[in-house]
Design a protein around this motif. Structure first.
Motif, PDB file in Angstrom:
ATOM      1  N   VAL A   6     -36.570  63.600  39.844  1.00 57.06           N
ATOM      2  CA  VAL A   6     -37.468  62.933  40.791  1.00 57.06           C
ATOM      3  C   VAL A   6     -38.048  61.672  40.156  1.00 57.06           C
ATOM      4  O   VAL A   6     -38.106  60.603  40.784  1.00 57.06           O
ATOM      5  CB  VAL A   6     -38.601  63.892  41.240  1.00 57.06           C
ATOM      6  CG1 VAL A   6     -39.637  63.148  42.074  1.00 57.06           C
ATOM      7  CG2 VAL A   6     -38.010  65.055  42.048  1.00 57.06           C
ATOM      8  N   ALA A   7     -38.442  61.775  38.880  1.00 59.15           N
ATOM      9  CA  ALA A   7     -39.010  60.621  38.175  1.00 59.15           C
ATOM     10  C   ALA A   7     -37.972  59.514  38.015  1.00 59.15           C
ATOM     11  O   ALA A   7     -38.274  58.328  38.212  1.00 59.15           O
ATOM     12  CB  ALA A   7     -39.535  61.059  36.809  1.00 59.15           C
ATOM     13  N   ARG A   8     -36.740  59.903  37.680  1.00 57.82           N
ATOM     14  CA  ARG A   8     -35.661  58.922  37.504  1.00 57.82           C
ATOM     15  C   ARG A   8     -35.383  58.195  38.816  1.00 57.82           C
ATOM     16  O   ARG A   8     -35.208  56.972  38.852  1.00 57.82           O
ATOM     17  CB  ARG A   8     -34.397  59.646  37.024  1.00 57.82           C
ATOM     18  CG  ARG A   8     -33.136  58.786  36.973  1.00 57.82           C
ATOM     19  CD  ARG A   8     -33.059  57.965  35.701  1.00 57.82           C
ATOM     20  NE  ARG A   8     -31.853  57.152  35.681  1.00 57.82           N
ATOM     21  CZ  ARG A   8     -31.763  55.936  36.228  1.00 57.82           C
ATOM     22  NH1 ARG A   8     -32.813  55.398  36.828  1.00 57.82           N
ATOM     23  NH2 ARG A   8     -30.638  55.252  36.158  1.00 57.82           N
ATOM     24  N   MET A   9     -35.343  58.936  39.922  1.00 54.26           N
ATOM     25  CA  MET A   9     -35.085  58.330  41.228  1.00 54.26           C
ATOM     26  C   MET A   9     -36.239  57.430  41.651  1.00 54.26           C
ATOM     27  O   MET A   9     -36.031  56.361  42.228  1.00 54.26           O
ATOM     28  CB  MET A   9     -34.846  59.417  42.278  1.00 54.26           C
ATOM     29  CG  MET A   9     -33.459  60.008  42.233  1.00 54.26           C
ATOM     30  SD  MET A   9     -32.222  58.904  42.966  1.00 54.26           S
ATOM     31  CE  MET A   9     -32.468  59.264  44.704  1.00 54.26           C
ATOM     32  N   LYS A  10     -37.452  57.863  41.358  1.00 57.31           N
ATOM     33  CA  LYS A  10     -38.609  57.045  41.748  1.00 57.31           C
ATOM     34  C   LYS A  10     -38.616  55.720  40.992  1.00 57.31           C
ATOM     35  O   LYS A  10     -38.963  54.676  41.539  1.00 57.31           O
ATOM     36  CB  LYS A  10     -39.911  57.814  41.487  1.00 57.31           C
ATOM     37  CG  LYS A  10     -41.129  57.096  42.039  1.00 57.31           C
ATOM     38  CD  LYS A  10     -42.357  57.987  42.083  1.00 57.31           C
ATOM     39  CE  LYS A  10     -43.484  57.310  42.841  1.00 57.31           C
ATOM     40  NZ  LYS A  10     -44.662  58.156  42.960  1.00 57.31           N
ATOM     41  N   GLU A  11     -38.197  55.784  39.732  1.00 56.32           N
ATOM     42  CA  GLU A  11     -38.119  54.583  38.901  1.00 56.32           C
ATOM     43  C   GLU A  11     -37.008  53.651  39.411  1.00 56.32           C
ATOM     44  O   GLU A  11     -37.207  52.447  39.542  1.00 56.32           O
ATOM     45  CB  GLU A  11     -37.841  55.001  37.450  1.00 56.32           C
ATOM     46  CG  GLU A  11     -37.528  53.862  36.508  1.00 56.32           C
ATOM     47  CD  GLU A  11     -36.906  54.351  35.205  1.00 56.32           C
ATOM     48  OE1 GLU A  11     -37.051  53.637  34.212  1.00 56.32           O
ATOM     49  OE2 GLU A  11     -36.266  55.425  35.183  1.00 56.32           O
ATOM     50  N   ALA A  12     -35.840  54.223  39.705  1.00 54.78           N
ATOM     51  CA  ALA A  12     -34.675  53.415  40.091  1.00 54.78           C
ATOM     52  C   ALA A  12     -34.740  52.985  41.558  1.00 54.78           C
ATOM     53  O   ALA A  12     -34.352  51.863  41.903  1.00 54.78           O
ATOM     54  CB  ALA A  12     -33.393  54.201  39.841  1.00 54.78           C
ATOM     55  N   HIS A  13     -35.216  53.897  42.424  1.00 56.01           N
ATOM     56  CA  HIS A  13     -35.190  53.637  43.874  1.00 56.01           C
ATOM     57  C   HIS A  13     -36.473  54.142  44.532  1.00 56.01           C
ATOM     58  O   HIS A  13     -36.451  55.130  45.275  1.00 56.01           O
ATOM     59  CB  HIS A  13     -33.962  54.319  44.507  1.00 56.01           C
ATOM     60  CG  HIS A  13     -32.666  53.845  43.945  1.00 56.01           C
ATOM     61  ND1 HIS A  13     -32.170  52.584  44.181  1.00 56.01           N
ATOM     62  CD2 HIS A  13     -31.768  54.460  43.135  1.00 56.01           C
ATOM     63  CE1 HIS A  13     -31.008  52.431  43.548  1.00 56.01           C
ATOM     64  NE2 HIS A  13     -30.746  53.551  42.906  1.00 56.01           N
ATOM     65  N   PRO A  14     -37.595  53.465  44.289  1.00 65.59           N
ATOM     66  CA  PRO A  14     -38.871  53.912  44.859  1.00 65.59           C
ATOM     67  C   PRO A  14     -38.891  53.870  46.388  1.00 65.59           C
ATOM     68  O   PRO A  14     -39.750  54.496  47.017  1.00 65.59           O
ATOM     69  CB  PRO A  14     -39.893  52.935  44.265  1.00 65.59           C
ATOM     70  CG  PRO A  14     -39.103  51.745  43.836  1.00 65.59           C
ATOM     71  CD  PRO A  14     -37.749  52.256  43.456  1.00 65.59           C
ATOM     72  N   ASP A  15     -37.931  53.149  46.995  1.00 68.62           N
ATOM     73  CA  ASP A  15     -37.875  53.021  48.453  1.00 68.62           C
ATOM     74  C   ASP A  15     -37.058  54.129  49.106  1.00 68.62           C
ATOM     75  O   ASP A  15     -36.881  54.122  50.331  1.00 68.62           O
ATOM     76  CB  ASP A  15     -37.271  51.660  48.821  1.00 68.62           C
ATOM     77  CG  ASP A  15     -35.881  51.461  48.225  1.00 68.62           C
ATOM     78  OD1 ASP A  15     -35.614  52.006  47.127  1.00 68.62           O
ATOM     79  OD2 ASP A  15     -35.056  50.761  48.847  1.00 68.62           O
TER      80      ASP A  15
END
Length: 210
Positions: free
Chosen positions: A168-177
């Motif tokens: 979840v953290a990795r995705m939020k960093e890479a693709h917050p949208d």
């Protein structure tokens, strides 16, 4: 959808997920449960799809009735385990266009390697839902979203069965949208990159392979 992570805590979702986690559940049972749980999650992830109206005749009278607006939704499976989630969504939205992203995880580096990509045309005008049962390290998921954005997608949501905090953290960093909808945020990843307590390898359990 504004929240980055939505955990669907509906009793039916949680009940079916418990049965899926149980290592005694058969391949056929696992596959059926995945289809059923995906339908329930898809109900949540499509909640804000835009509507327009059309004129129809009911048996009683003419009326203006709501109908989905815009181009057909695009459903993108992250191979191979994502394929187990396609049927659940397609039963709800049979007109959806379907694409595939083939990524495998290098066991040494844990980084994703692309081997296949085929997406419907006109992604920029479609709601795109990427599906993969497990959001573990988040590397493959983030790479798949990169490819979809390169192909023009700008309204993307990610649907998974289980998520690890690291993913979840990795995705939020890479693709917050890109909002994530899942049935459970599990405790952690182990040293091999598997979700704990998790349910093992979703692909192997779905397809009966080891």
């Amino acid at each position: 959808m504004s929240e980055h992570l939505t955990v669907v805590d509906h009793p039916l979702v949680q009940h079916k997920l418990t049965l899926m986690r149980d290592k005694g559940t058969s391949t056929a049972g696992f596959r059926r449960l995945l289809r059923e749980i995906t339908q329930l999650l898809a109900y949540e992830i499509t909640r804000e799809m835009p509507l327009t109206t059309t004129t129809i005749d009911t048996p009683m009278e003419e009326m203006e009735a709501p109908i989905l607006a815009g181009k057909k939704l695009a459903l993108v499976s992250i191979l191979r385990a994502g394929n187990g989630m396609l049927d659940g969504v397609l039963e709800l939205i049979p007109s959806a266009r379907v694409g595939f992203v083939g990524l495998y995880r290098d066991e040494e580096t844990l980084q994703p390697v692309q081997y296949y990509f085929k997406a419907p045309e006109g992604l920029k005008d479609r709601l795109v839902i990427a599906v993969d049962p497990m959001l573990a390290t988040g590397n493959s998921s983030a790479a798949a979203i990169d490819l979809l954005k390169e192909a023009g997608a700008n309204n993307i949501r990610f649907l998974c069965l289980l998520a690890a905090p690291e993913g979840v953290a990795r995705m939020k960093e890479a693709h917050p949208d890109v909002p994530i909808v899942t049935a459970s945020l599990d405790r952690e990843l182990n040293e091999k990159g598997y979700i704990m307590p998790g349910l093992g390898d979703a692909g192997d359990r779905m397809f009966g392979t080891k």
